[in-house]
Scaffold this motif. Structure first.
Motif: not given
Length: 283
Positions: A138-147
């Motif tokens: 149920a969590w809202q997950v963001y995943a970031t990367d500069r690449s």
């Protein structure tokens, strides 16, 4: 020349892999890849003759392993948490120590935090974000990367694991990659934290991994400092910041958090008894 059995080929190969800490395991896993079977499938065929073409393809992988290339890159896979992740040289190989970040996130949130918003900065293969998405659907997950290439690996892992609908992938540098106005309950990151002068960068698997995901200026603390500073703009009051760092950086990480008015700052040790994760609660 007489045809070798699978067992004979494994014994010969393990004897060659003198630089490996697990030569027999390496030999078995790589042969399993070439044969298209599981490791247990290889062990069930020890008396069978090696089929035509197998030994040549196997030799190519073993030659690369003798040069130090990590088994995870040769296999294209690495286990993390309860997941099998695709990995390429565009991303760091997920380590068991990083599972401590996942454990700490879950402990902080507790079992009843159904609607948390979480971001994993510098996601690489997506290991942390994917593990959290599996454990807390149920969590809202963001995943970031500069690449861009790393994000492509992470997004492909999410698709293969049927987790794409639980994670939003965004390209950019640390918190700047997150949507405007986002408020997080937890911000987690395994950033680059190795001093550029550290001799370990030329040892083991590290020369084969992306340098930008390993090395950080200011004695390895530049990216940790930037994330601590930027996190204040995206964490909710009483939101948590969790950072992985080197074994000798716990005190510095705590000092940075305390300087930025984080509360309940503490460092968690890994299974080897070394400082590994520092966390703090935004005031």
């Amino acid at each position: 020349m007489a045809t070798l059995s699978v067992g004979q080929l494994l014994r010969q190969t393990a004897a060659r892999l003198t630089q490996s800490s697990s030569p027999q395991l390496d030999a078995e896993l790589l042969l399993a890849k070439v044969m298209g079977v599981s490791r247990s499938g290889v062990l069930a065929r020890l008396r069978d003759p090696v089929q035509p073409g197998i030994q040549e393809a196997y030799e190519e992988l073993i030659a690369r392993r003798e040069l130090g290339e990590p088994v995870a890159y040769l296999l294209g896979r690495q286990g993390f948490w309860s997941l099998e992740l695709d990995v390429t040289p565009d991303v760091l190989i997920p380590r068991p120590e990083t599972e401590l970040l996942v454990e700490s996130c879950l402990q902080i949130a507790g079992p009843d935090a159904a609607d948390f918003t979480v971001a994993d900065l510098g996601t690489g293969s997506g290991a942390i974000a994917l593990a959290l998405a599996v454990e807390r659907p149920a969590w809202q997950v963001y995943a970031t990367d500069r690449s861009e290439t790393a994000l492509a690996v992470a997004a492909a892992n999410a698709r293969r694991l049927s987790l794409s609908d639980r994670i939003e992938f965004r390209q950019g540098d640390w918190c700047a990659a997150l949507p405007d106005g986002l408020e997080l309950d937890i911000l987690v990151s395994n950033p680059p934290y190795i001093d550029p002068e550290d001799p370990h960068l030329s040892q083991g698997a590290l020369p084969f991994e992306p340098l930008s995901a390993l090395r950080s200026d200011e004695y390895g603390l530049r990216d940790i400092r930037l994330i601590v500073q930027q996190s204040l703009a995206v964490l909710k009051p009483a939101g948590w910041l969790l950072l992985e760092h080197g074994y000798n950086q716990g005190a510095a990480a705590r000092q940075l958090m305390e300087q930025h008015k984080f509360n309940q700052v503490r460092t968690v040790k890994d299974l080897a008894g070394l400082d590994r994760v520092t966390l703090g609660c935004r005031s």
